[in-house]
Structures are given as structure tokens and as C-alpha cells.
Write an enzyme that holds these catalytic residues in place. Sequence first.
Site, PDB file in Angstrom:
ATOM      1  N   LYS A   9       0.836  -1.201   0.000  1.00  0.00           N
ATOM      2  CA  LYS A   9       0.000   0.000   0.000  1.00  0.00           C
ATOM      3  C   LYS A   9       0.877   1.260   0.000  1.00  0.00           C
ATOM      4  CE  LYS A   9      -3.877  -2.305   2.379  1.00  0.00           C
ATOM      5  NZ  LYS A   9      -4.852  -2.202   3.499  1.00  0.00           N
ATOM      6  N   TYR A  49     -12.054  -1.788  -3.624  1.00  0.00           N
ATOM      7  CA  TYR A  49     -12.565  -2.074  -2.279  1.00  0.00           C
ATOM      8  C   TYR A  49     -14.097  -1.999  -2.223  1.00  0.00           C
ATOM      9  CZ  TYR A  49      -8.275  -2.380   0.589  1.00  0.00           C
ATOM     10  OH  TYR A  49      -7.107  -2.778   1.205  1.00  0.00           O
ATOM     11  N   PHE A  57     -15.346   3.398   7.312  1.00  0.00           N
ATOM     12  CA  PHE A  57     -13.988   3.828   6.965  1.00  0.00           C
ATOM     13  C   PHE A  57     -13.730   3.868   5.460  1.00  0.00           C
ATOM     14  CE2 PHE A  57     -13.830  -0.763   8.044  1.00  0.00           C
ATOM     15  CZ  PHE A  57     -13.366  -1.291   6.849  1.00  0.00           C
ATOM     16  N   ARG A  85      -1.720 -14.137   3.975  1.00  0.00           N
ATOM     17  CA  ARG A  85      -2.411 -13.450   5.077  1.00  0.00           C
ATOM     18  C   ARG A  85      -1.707 -13.706   6.415  1.00  0.00           C
ATOM     19  NH1 ARG A  85      -7.052 -10.624   4.069  1.00  0.00           N
ATOM     20  NH2 ARG A  85      -7.620 -10.788   6.260  1.00  0.00           N
ATOM     21  N   THR A  91      -5.320  -7.424  10.642  1.00  0.00           N
ATOM     22  CA  THR A  91      -5.628  -6.116  10.045  1.00  0.00           C
ATOM     23  C   THR A  91      -5.113  -4.974  10.912  1.00  0.00           C
ATOM     24  OG1 THR A  91      -7.640  -7.124   9.156  1.00  0.00           O
ATOM     25  CG2 THR A  91      -7.515  -4.714   9.132  1.00  0.00           C
ATOM     26  N   ARG A 102       2.685  -6.535   9.262  1.00  0.00           N
ATOM     27  CA  ARG A 102       1.928  -5.432   9.873  1.00  0.00           C
ATOM     28  C   ARG A 102       2.460  -5.107  11.274  1.00  0.00           C
ATOM     29  NH1 ARG A 102      -3.955  -7.289   7.437  1.00  0.00           N
ATOM     30  NH2 ARG A 102      -4.022  -5.819   5.696  1.00  0.00           N
ATOM     31  N   ASN A 112      -1.889   0.003   6.997  1.00  0.00           N
ATOM     32  CA  ASN A 112      -1.336  -1.264   7.485  1.00  0.00           C
ATOM     33  C   ASN A 112      -0.488  -1.975   6.440  1.00  0.00           C
ATOM     34  OD1 ASN A 112      -3.393  -2.084   5.839  1.00  0.00           O
ATOM     35  ND2 ASN A 112      -4.575  -3.142   7.423  1.00  0.00           N
ATOM     36  N   HIS A 115      -1.917  -5.538   1.514  1.00  0.00           N
ATOM     37  CA  HIS A 115      -3.209  -6.194   1.263  1.00  0.00           C
ATOM     38  C   HIS A 115      -2.962  -7.631   0.828  1.00  0.00           C
ATOM     39  CE1 HIS A 115      -7.212  -7.020  -0.381  1.00  0.00           C
ATOM     40  NE2 HIS A 115      -6.561  -7.589  -1.386  1.00  0.00           N
ATOM     41  N   GLU A 126      -9.690  -9.601  -7.864  1.00  0.00           N
ATOM     42  CA  GLU A 126      -8.628  -8.618  -7.629  1.00  0.00           C
ATOM     43  C   GLU A 126      -7.495  -8.743  -8.651  1.00  0.00           C
ATOM     44  OE1 GLU A 126      -9.563  -8.400  -2.823  1.00  0.00           O
ATOM     45  OE2 GLU A 126      -7.640  -9.202  -3.506  1.00  0.00           O
TER      46      GLU A 126
HETATM   47  P1  ADP Z   1      -7.701  -6.976   5.611  1.00  0.00           P
HETATM   48  O1  ADP Z   1      -6.892  -5.993   4.785  1.00  0.00           O
HETATM   49  O2  ADP Z   1      -6.899  -7.494   6.785  1.00  0.00           O
HETATM   50  O3  ADP Z   1      -8.319  -8.069   4.782  1.00  0.00           O
HETATM   51  P2  ADP Z   1     -10.369  -5.763   5.746  1.00  0.00           P
HETATM   52  O4  ADP Z   1     -10.649  -6.461   4.445  1.00  0.00           O
HETATM   53  O5  ADP Z   1     -11.321  -5.961   6.868  1.00  0.00           O
HETATM   54  O6  ADP Z   1      -8.892  -6.125   6.280  1.00  0.00           O
HETATM   55  O7  ADP Z   1     -10.274  -4.194   5.503  1.00  0.00           O
HETATM   56  C1  ADP Z   1      -9.680  -3.689   4.329  1.00  0.00           C
HETATM   57  C2  ADP Z   1      -8.790  -2.541   4.711  1.00  0.00           C
HETATM   58  O8  ADP Z   1      -9.599  -1.484   5.241  1.00  0.00           O
HETATM   59  C3  ADP Z   1      -7.771  -2.821   5.816  1.00  0.00           C
HETATM   60  O9  ADP Z   1      -6.600  -3.477   5.364  1.00  0.00           O
HETATM   61  C4  ADP Z   1      -7.488  -1.438   6.328  1.00  0.00           C
HETATM   62  O10 ADP Z   1      -6.601  -0.703   5.457  1.00  0.00           O
HETATM   63  C5  ADP Z   1      -8.885  -0.798   6.259  1.00  0.00           C
HETATM   64  N1  ADP Z   1      -9.615  -0.961   7.523  1.00  0.00           N
HETATM   65  C6  ADP Z   1     -10.157  -2.105   8.027  1.00  0.00           C
HETATM   66  N2  ADP Z   1     -10.764  -1.893   9.203  1.00  0.00           N
HETATM   67  C7  ADP Z   1     -10.621  -0.560   9.452  1.00  0.00           C
HETATM   68  C8  ADP Z   1     -11.036   0.299  10.520  1.00  0.00           C
HETATM   69  N3  ADP Z   1     -11.723  -0.163  11.561  1.00  0.00           N
HETATM   70  N4  ADP Z   1     -10.705   1.608  10.447  1.00  0.00           N
HETATM   71  C9  ADP Z   1     -10.012   2.105   9.395  1.00  0.00           C
HETATM   72  N5  ADP Z   1      -9.602   1.349   8.350  1.00  0.00           N
HETATM   73  C10 ADP Z   1      -9.891   0.040   8.383  1.00  0.00           C
HETATM   74 MG    MG Z   2      -9.763  -7.895   3.293  1.00  0.00          MG
END
Ligand code: ADP
Ligand code: MG
Length: 138
Positions: A9, A49, A57, A85, A91, A102, A112, A115, A126
Site C-alpha cells: 500500500k 474495495y 472507513f 495473510r 488487520t 503489519r 497497514n 493487502h 482482484e
Molecule cells: P484486511 O486488509 O486485513 O483483509 P479488511 O478487508 O477488513 O482487512 O479491511 C480492508 C482494509 O480497510 C484494511 O486493510 C485497512 O486498510 C482498512 N480498515 C479495516 N478496518 C478498518 C477500521 N476499523 N478503520 C479504518 N480502516 C480500516
Molecule cells: Mg480484506
Amino acid sequence: MEKTLSIVKPDGVRKNVIGEVLSRFEKKGMKISAIKMIHMTKKQAEGFYYVHKERPFFSDLTDFMSSGPCVVMALIGENAIKTVRETMGATNPEDAAAGTIRKDFADNVEQNIVHGSDSPESADYEISYFFNQLEIKE
Ligand code: ADP
Ligand code: MG
């Protein structure tokens, strides 16, 4: 063999850890089958997304994802989705296990670093969101 889509990212690019992220995936046996650096527009980040479009968010996330260049890659390997993962960590970096990407590099739950696709269906969506057939080395 399974495929997955990963992204370093914009925060990961700014922190100069592209090579570190790639190296961790390679050390877990993942092969890079496609890779490029792109700078998404807000609309392109929204398309990527879209599953999160109802989340509170979403707007901040898509601003962040379009805030600078990122490195998108298709990876192939055994259990690639789970392996990637696990290498990424949870996350929220506060919840991420020691030694994960992370935990080591991320500032907060939004920024973070990395992805990784969460299912074969999302990996297909994707990978084809960023790469056409000619760009993917099988
Ligand atoms: P992951 O990337 O671990 O699969 P998610 O798919 O739940 O997580 O979320 C996608 C992305 O959205 C996260 O990697 C992060 O950048 C952002 N995100 C997730 N949860 C939050 C939150 N509570 N507040 C702000 N950003 C968030
Ligand atoms: Mg995800």
C-alpha cells in the site's frame, strides 16, 4: 497451486519496504506471477474495495489507497491466500503476531502496509482488476 493478489500500500512504498515485503513472501515459497507499480485514482480504489463500500472507513480508506503509488502483485504458491495473510498479520497491527509485516511496519488499522486476498473468489476479482492475461506469467 493457488493464486492471490497482494498490494504494498502507499504507506509501504513511502516507508521503502517494497523489497522487504516481497522478500517475506518469497521466503514463504510464493512466486511472483505479475507485478507493477500504479497510482490509483480515488475511483479506482473504490472499485477495488467495493465490498467495503458501506463501511464507515470506506472514504478514508480509498483516500489513503489513492494517496500515492502502490505495488500490486499476483502471487502463486501452495495455500497462497492463507500463507500471504499469515505473513501479513492481523488487520490491526496492535493485534498482529510478532514477526508479521503489519506488526513490524504498520502504524494503524487503516495504514497497514499490505493487502492480501481473503478467498479464491476475491483473488480472481482482484487479479483481473489489475492485470490482463498477457501480463500474468503462469
Ligand atoms: P484486511 O486488509 O486485513 O483483509 P479488511 O478487508 O477488513 O482487512 O479491511 C480492508 C482494509 O480497510 C484494511 O486493510 C485497512 O486498510 C482498512 N480498515 C479495516 N478496518 C478498518 C477500521 N476499523 N478503520 C479504518 N480502516 C480500516
Ligand atoms: Mg480484506
